[in-house]
Design an enzyme around this catalytic site. Structure first.
Site, PDB file in Angstrom:
ATOM      1  N   LYS A  44       0.657  -1.236  -0.170  1.00 28.98           N
ATOM      2  CA  LYS A  44       0.114   0.015   0.005  1.00 28.98           C
ATOM      3  C   LYS A  44       0.854   1.282  -0.014  1.00 28.98           C
ATOM      4  O   LYS A  44       1.993   1.174   0.307  1.00 28.98           O
ATOM      5  CB  LYS A  44      -0.903   0.025   1.054  1.00 28.98           C
ATOM      6  CG  LYS A  44      -0.308  -0.060   2.660  1.00 28.98           C
ATOM      7  CD  LYS A  44      -1.125   0.106   3.660  1.00 28.98           C
ATOM      8  CE  LYS A  44      -0.343   0.099   4.924  1.00 28.98           C
ATOM      9  NZ  LYS A  44      -1.165   0.188   6.215  1.00 28.98           N
ATOM     10  N   TYR A 276      14.561  30.486   7.177  1.00 33.38           N
ATOM     11  CA  TYR A 276      12.995  31.284   7.632  1.00 33.38           C
ATOM     12  C   TYR A 276      13.296  31.387   8.918  1.00 33.38           C
ATOM     13  O   TYR A 276      13.357  30.333   9.780  1.00 33.38           O
ATOM     14  CB  TYR A 276      11.980  30.639   7.111  1.00 33.38           C
ATOM     15  CG  TYR A 276      11.656  30.738   5.465  1.00 33.38           C
ATOM     16  CD1 TYR A 276      11.855  31.886   4.918  1.00 33.38           C
ATOM     17  CD2 TYR A 276      11.482  29.480   4.733  1.00 33.38           C
ATOM     18  CE1 TYR A 276      11.627  32.001   3.430  1.00 33.38           C
ATOM     19  CE2 TYR A 276      11.304  29.585   3.462  1.00 33.38           C
ATOM     20  CZ  TYR A 276      11.280  30.965   2.972  1.00 33.38           C
ATOM     21  OH  TYR A 276      11.071  30.799   1.358  1.00 33.38           O
TER      22      TYR A 276
END
Length: 388
Positions: A44, A276
């Site tokens: 999956k 940042y």
């Protein structure tokens, strides 16, 4: 090297190298632990980020006899690619592509009456019986049929089977805490599963497979193996929990190595803000290396200031915030050439961090680290052919 392997002619911005030889060896090691049970390779979420199709093929080559997916789209893609054998799909919503799954000979999981009604209707339309596995909620509290509703689901599934509309091929459940050794819910769920199995079989259900063991149960709870074990994260060489042991403790090897090429190396003075918010400020004159991957590539922003990276033979740490496309490491005055390899995680053989190291740095689990690596990072497959 197989046809799925890609050999870059120039350094890539980033790459996730997938060692299919390691995956095959992991499947064999897991099979050796479960001699009385078949093995389902769970692929999956695009094979936990490793690539569903190449990993499914490698797992089948190593002796897996079932494949497992969450969504029907994942299961149908495996069939469309020509993969043989049994495939179980367990995460359905109303209106799901039941008929397509039936016609593709995919086993579908049913947890309640709404799903049984829909799959029976699709079987009528398709003109053939649906392969159905009934899922019991033995205590996880997610998908699965509650014990109080189990008699009705079993009765109606048997009625549909008698009418030629379904084949009840499996009875199954899923553990909540198998990765926590000694957790009282493990024994409680196993007892409940045995009770629900016994009831269904007393009523006349004759399943091909009964299964509850996930990766941690496969590794540590042999009494849970029944007819089939479902190996997900362990197949990719990652321990389900540090408490259970390292991959090496179980004879497993991590399959994915994530690396990038330094995009810039530059000198900066002390007191220079980095990324940042300037959450990192250089303590003195130093060199910075720019690693051109970020949270758009699946690098957790929670790794800001903590994520480990091997550059030029030394562990470095993400300096400041991880941005969308890039992050910075403080090289401490070292000057590796632009284009040098920055290894975020791998098996650890060369001293590089592992996915578990990243999980610890981010306060999460290694499952998330590998699964979230995005589509901008090419998968490069190696050791794709059986040798000898």
């Amino acid at each position: 090297m197989s046809e799925t392997a890609t050999v870059p002619t120039a350094p890539l911005r980033a790459r996730a190298e997938i060692d299919l030889g390691a995956l095959r060896a992991n499947v064999r090691a897991l099979r050796a632990r479960t001699p009385g049970a078949a093995l389902m390779a769970v692929v999956k979420s695009d094979g936990y980020g490793h690539g569903a199709l190449p990993c499914a093929r490698a797992a089948l080559a190593a002796g897996a006899t079932w494949l497992g997916t969450a969504t029907p789209e994942e299961a149908l893609a495996l069939r469309a690619a020509g993969l043989p054998g049994r495939i179980l799909c367990w995460l359905w919503a109303p209106g799901g592509p039941w008929r397509q799954a039936i016609e593709a000979d995919i086993d579908v999981s049913v947890s309640g009456m709404w799903a049984l009604r829909e799959v029976v209707g699709a079987a009528r339309e398709a003109g053939r019986a649906a392969r159905v596995q009934l899922k019991a909620d033995t205590g996880l509290g997610r998908n699965g049929c509650q014990p109080g509703d189990w008699p009705e689901l079993v009765r109606e599934a048997l009625r549909a089977e008698a009418g030629g509309l379904v084949e009840i091929t499996g009875l199954w459940s899923h553990f909540a805490c198998a990765d926590e050794p000694g957790h009282p819910s493990i024994a409680a769920q196993l007892d409940r599963f045995r009770e629900m199995l016994a009831y269904a079989e007393e009523q006349g259900v004759r399943p091909e497979v009964r299964h509850i063991a996930n990766s941690p149960a496969t590794l540590t709870l042999p009494e849970t193996h029944f007819d089939l074990v479902r190996t997900g994260i362990a197949m990719y060489g990652i321990s389900p929990s540090p408490e259970l042991g390292t991959p090496a403790d179980f004879g497993l090897r991590p399959v994915m190595t994530l690396s990038a090429s330094l995009a810039l190396v530059k000198h900066v003075p002390g007191g220079h803000g980095v990324s940042y918010g300037h959450h990192y400020v250089t303590p003195g004159d130093t060199t910075l290396g720019l690693v051109p991957v970020g949270y758009a590539d699946g690098i957790p922003r929670h790794a800001s200031g903590t994520g480990p990276v091997l550059v030029d033979g030394k562990w470095r740490t993400v300096a400041g915030r991880v941005a969308m496309d890039q992050f910075v490491v403080d090289l401490g005055g070292d000057e590796p050439p632009v284009g040098s390899e920055a290894v975020l995680f791998g098996p650890g053989d060369r001293g590089e961090p592992t996915a578990e190291d990243w999980a610890q740095a981010c306060g999460t689990i290694a499952y998330e680290i590998v699964t979230r690596i995005g589509i901008r990072v090419p998968r490069v497959y190696v050791n794709g052919e059986e040798l000898g």
